[in-house]
Scaffold this motif. Structure first.
Motif, PDB file in Angstrom:
ATOM      1  N   PRO A 243       1.033  -1.152   0.142  1.00 10.02           N
ATOM      2  CA  PRO A 243       0.040   0.150  -0.008  1.00 10.02           C
ATOM      3  C   PRO A 243       0.881   1.196   0.007  1.00 10.02           C
ATOM      4  O   PRO A 243       2.000   1.124   0.556  1.00 10.02           O
TER       5      PRO A 243
ATOM      6  N   SER B 201      -5.686  -8.767   2.369  1.00  7.51           N
ATOM      7  CA  SER B 201      -5.256  -7.740   3.310  1.00  7.51           C
ATOM      8  C   SER B 201      -4.349  -6.687   2.542  1.00  7.51           C
ATOM      9  O   SER B 201      -3.426  -7.356   1.831  1.00  7.51           O
ATOM     10  N   PRO B 202      -4.498  -5.592   2.757  1.00  2.00           N
ATOM     11  CA  PRO B 202      -3.433  -4.643   1.841  1.00  2.00           C
ATOM     12  C   PRO B 202      -1.881  -5.000   2.546  1.00  2.00           C
ATOM     13  O   PRO B 202      -0.911  -4.254   2.080  1.00  2.00           O
ATOM     14  N   THR B 207      -2.758 -10.985   9.194  1.00  2.00           N
ATOM     15  CA  THR B 207      -3.421 -10.037  10.080  1.00  2.00           C
ATOM     16  C   THR B 207      -3.585 -10.691  11.529  1.00  2.00           C
ATOM     17  O   THR B 207      -3.805 -11.989  11.751  1.00  2.00           O
ATOM     18  N   GLY B 218     -15.860   1.505   7.580  1.00  2.00           N
ATOM     19  CA  GLY B 218     -14.722   0.858   7.145  1.00  2.00           C
ATOM     20  C   GLY B 218     -13.933   0.143   8.266  1.00  2.00           C
ATOM     21  O   GLY B 218     -14.801  -0.037   9.409  1.00  2.00           O
ATOM     22  N   ALA B 229      -3.430  -0.814   8.554  1.00  2.00           N
ATOM     23  CA  ALA B 229      -4.082  -0.339   7.491  1.00  2.00           C
ATOM     24  C   ALA B 229      -5.289  -0.019   7.725  1.00  2.00           C
ATOM     25  O   ALA B 229      -6.211  -0.490   8.563  1.00  2.00           O
ATOM     26  N   GLN B 231      -9.046   0.941   5.736  1.00  2.00           N
ATOM     27  CA  GLN B 231      -9.590   0.161   4.874  1.00  2.00           C
ATOM     28  C   GLN B 231     -11.068   0.640   4.875  1.00  2.00           C
ATOM     29  O   GLN B 231     -11.812   0.583   5.926  1.00  2.00           O
ATOM     30  N   TYR B 232     -11.507   1.357   3.789  1.00  2.00           N
ATOM     31  CA  TYR B 232     -12.912   1.668   3.578  1.00  2.00           C
ATOM     32  C   TYR B 232     -13.473   0.629   2.848  1.00  2.00           C
ATOM     33  O   TYR B 232     -13.070  -0.011   1.906  1.00  2.00           O
ATOM     34  N   GLU B 235     -16.069   1.400  -2.524  1.00  2.00           N
ATOM     35  CA  GLU B 235     -15.151   1.500  -3.608  1.00  2.00           C
ATOM     36  C   GLU B 235     -14.882   3.091  -3.756  1.00  2.00           C
ATOM     37  O   GLU B 235     -13.746   3.579  -4.088  1.00  2.00           O
ATOM     38  N   ALA B 238     -12.208   4.497  -1.714  1.00  2.00           N
ATOM     39  CA  ALA B 238     -11.041   3.698  -1.639  1.00  2.00           C
ATOM     40  C   ALA B 238      -9.722   4.765  -1.670  1.00  2.00           C
ATOM     41  O   ALA B 238      -8.678   4.142  -1.375  1.00  2.00           O
ATOM     42  N   ASN B 241      -8.011   5.065   1.759  1.00  2.00           N
ATOM     43  CA  ASN B 241      -7.340   3.941   2.172  1.00  2.00           C
ATOM     44  C   ASN B 241      -5.794   4.324   2.508  1.00  2.00           C
ATOM     45  O   ASN B 241      -5.274   4.909   1.287  1.00  2.00           O
ATOM     46  N   SER B 243      -2.211   2.653   4.801  1.00  2.00           N
ATOM     47  CA  SER B 243      -1.493   2.079   5.836  1.00  2.00           C
ATOM     48  C   SER B 243      -0.306   2.641   6.397  1.00  2.00           C
ATOM     49  O   SER B 243       0.238   3.815   5.832  1.00  2.00           O
TER      50      SER B 243
END
Lengths: 348, 357
Positions: A243, B201-202, B207, B218, B229, B231-232, B235, B238, B241, B243
């Motif tokens: 990311p 997972s980004p 996790t 989110g 991270a 995360q919403y 879309e 997005a 988002n 991290s």
């Protein structure tokens, strides 16, 4: 900030140019327009005298040559009339001005679109949009895609062999085999009206389809693309893209001066002034950061230190030098703990 | 509120918070602590804290005005207890553990009944409501998520995940399930048998925890690699988002030790959140300003679980060994304790002029 010289003017520039009512030509300035009108439209064809207006030319023709002027020379067909007194930009009817401006704007945008089509440049002044970036896949990414594709094909084959529909991306695993009604049928919750003192032992026949709570093992295709084999080393490039880097400092408040957290210029300087050799990368990065290279003391063969310092400074920290305290990517610490005999659960 | 726990202080607006007003809970569990939960019922003036532990028990304490806890009840399991959650009404407590069961304790009657059965240890249990009916959702290492009406022995529904369930969180109709192998499943509890969304997972590593935003738009993910991270779900969000790194030691030479993020808790009122890690620190963050609000010094051991009380005036954190350093990291005198941190008004408030991006 000076404007970039381009071969094509702005729309404002175009609209501010004086133009000739009779022939719609536009000019650099008003003087040129007036001399154009005198030469092209207000010139006596008998003696060559140049008058200032069509009315003036008409009077001249009447008085000098005993002729009457019927129309303006060299004018557009619908602009030949003598009834309108034009001098430079004065006297042009408002609706004609509007028409002209409309035409200029339209031409401008047409030309702009053509330029963009021809050059592929983005429209000017719209730099907010995400810059178009040519995507170049690294070999790892291509391999990953291939692996994903293979997995998908394999899954489809497997599904076909089982006689079930091939999995569709985005669908939940096991949906096709779920014993529960499809989602649109709603969730079989009891209605709120169900009395809380429901007699125990009695099932909820209409609401709960009993039995088989989960689809048969193996029949649930994963909806996510298969991961590439997980033997990637810690610094592997085949993992999904990171990311976007976000420069929070590390959790523990770090003592200033350590290069790993160089978020301020001071820290950068402090880090840079470490005796780190004269690594050329370091010098370049420092130059980029606007820092004068510090006086390097006697260069020491402390290569590792220098590399570490430069890597940190470049903020391209790829975790090459991080050590995860818990580094097992497969099993959670709880699972490991639960394997210990003292936590063993003997099912009754 | 600075007078909570009978002592007042005004901290300077530095990012380093202090722990001097923190109160340690008396008679803590005898083994590592796995989960914490406060009574969420806003009409109940009292704060009850449930603590689950590897010692096979869930202890429920009443938090008194002076910050001391008084044992009220306990749930006994046949194996280590991994997860605990309160009913919204605050009068019942759910717990789940290695004995492959989930149980519910009625605080009024003191009765405990089994609500869920899995084929493997139950890692997570959460309370939720379906059309106003109290329900429990359990996630297990048998790779299933099951929904239970606690009055019935059969699951109301069930959904199979890609991998062992490691973490879950519920907020309103949002259920987020984090599993092994970095799968994250988002479930709309109105359609509980369907994954609304399944992502990987980004974060690059296992996790550890997921936690829903207070507005359920989110969730936050914490990994074993000192990273979180944001995360919403939708879309359209997005672009929000991101991290960030956390729970990392200052580099020693050319090595930085990074620790697992063990728990993430959102502040019930401000929407800011805490992260706590194996490094034994916790921090408060503002995700909208992308800013760390406060960091705290080490508490003397890994923090395994955190939670806020319903008003966000108390932040409870559990210090105990989390096995992050394996067998060698454990020792007989490793602390096992639950500490209550009085939340000062400025500690968790988002920055006033947070630029929404």
């Amino acid at each position: 900030m000076g404007k970039k010289k381009r071969g094509h003017p702005d729309v404002e520039e175009l609209l501010s140019r004086p133009w000739c009512y009779y022939c719609e030509r536009d000019f650099e300035d008003l003087k040129l327009l007036i001399s154009h009108q005198k030469a092209k439209h207000f010139k006596c064809e008998r003696c060559g005298k140049r008058l200032n207006t069509a009315g003036g030319l008409s009077v001249h023709m009447n008085q000098v040559h005993k002729e009457s002027l019927s129309n303006v020379e060299n004018a557009l067909p619908n602009r030949q009339g003598l009834d309108i007194e034009i001098f430079g930009m004065e006297g042009v009817p408002e609706d004609i001005v509007q028409q002209h401006n409309q035409r200029i704007i339209q031409n401008y945008y047409t030309a702009q679109a053509e330029r963009h089509a021809a050059t592929g440049n983005p429209p000017s002044g719209q730099g907010h949009g995400p810059a178009k970036k040519i995507k170049i896949e690294t070999p790892e990414e291509i391999k990953k895609r291939l692996a994903e594709h293979k997995a998908r094909v394999a899954a489809q084959k497997a599904a076909a062999a089982n006689g079930t529909a091939p999995p569709v991306d985005g669908q939940s695993p096991g949906q096709g085999t779920s014993p529960f009604p499809p989602p649109q049928a709603g969730f079989p919750y009891p209605t709120p009206g169900v009395p809380p003192s429901f007699p125990p032992g009695q099932a909820y026949p209409p609401a709960y389809p009993s039995g088989g709570p989960s689809p048969p093992p193996g029949a649930a295709p994963f909806s996510l693309p298969a991961r590439p084999p997980n033997n990637v080393p810690a610094v592997g490039g085949a993992l999904p893209q990171r990311p976007p880097y976000y420069p929070y400092g590390p959790g523990g408040a770090p003592p200033p001066g350590l290069p790993g957290t160089a978020s301020t210029v001071d820290e950068l300087v402090a880090g840079a002034s470490r005796p780190g050799g004269d690594d050329i990368d370091q010098l370049i990065r420092m130059a980029e950061a606007g820092i004068k290279p510090p006086k390097t003391e006697t260069p020491q063969p402390d290569d590792a230190g220098a590399v570490a310092a430069t890597e940190k400074k470049g903020r391209k920290d790829k975790e090459k030098n991080t050590r995860m305290v818990y580094a097992d990517s497969e099993v959670s610490p709880e699972e490991r703990m639960a394997m210990m005999p003292r936590y063993a659960f003997a099912s009754a | 509120m600075s007078g909570l726990f009978g002592s007042s202080s005004s901290t300077a607006s530095s990012t380093l918070g202090d722990l001097k007003n923190d109160v340690e809970l008396q008679s803590p569990p005898e083994d590592s602590i796995t989960d914490l939960a406060f009574n969420p019922n806003p009409t109940d003036p009292k704060d009850f804290l449930a603590v689950s532990s590897w010692d096979k028990k869930v202890r429920i304490y009443e938090i008194l005005q002076n910050g001391q806890g008084q044992g009220k009840a306990q749930i006994e399991h046949d194996g280590p207890v991994f997860s605990v959650d309160f009913f919204k009404s605050g009068d019942k407590v759910l717990s789940a553990g290695a004995d492959k069961q989930a149980k519910v304790l009625d605080l009024a009657t003191g009765q405990t009944i089994q609500v869920a059965q899995h084929d493997a240890p139950v890692r997570c249990v959460r309370y939720f409501e379906a059309n106003g009916t109290p329900m429990a959702v359990t996630g297990s290492w048998d790779k299933t998520v099951k929904y239970w009406d606690y009055r019935s022995a059969q699951p109301a529904a069930s959904v199979t995940c890609q991998e062992r369930v490691y973490t879950m969180d519920v907020r309103d109709n949002l259920l987020v399930v984090g599993t092994a192998d970095r799968y994250i499943n988002v479930i709309n509890l109105k359609e509980p048998t369907k994954f609304y969304k399944s992502i990987q997972s980004p974060l690059k590593w296992q996790t550890r925890v997921v936690s829903c935003f207070t507005d359920s738009a989110g969730f936050a993910i914490g990994s074993i690699e000192g990273r979180c991270a944001i995360q919403y779900i939708e879309e359209k969000d997005a672009s929000l988002n991101f991290s960030f790194k956390c729970h990392r030691d200052a580099p020693q030479g050319n090595v930085t030790n990074v620790h697992a993020v063990n728990d993430i808790s959102f502040h019930p009122q401000h929407g800011t959140f805490s992260t706590a890690g194996s490094d034994g620190t916790f921090h408060f963050w503002d995700k909208d300003a992308k800013h760390r609000l406060k960091g705290y010094p080490q508490v003397g051991g890994s923090i395994t679980a955190t939670t806020f009380n319903k008003t966000g005036t108390i932040f409870a954190y559990a210090t105990s060994y989390d096995w992050s350093k394996g067998y060698q990291g454990n020792s007989a005198n490793y602390p096992t304790k639950v500490t209550l941190h009085p939340v000062l008004p400025d500690e968790c408030k988002p920055r006033p002029n947070a630029k929404k991006r």
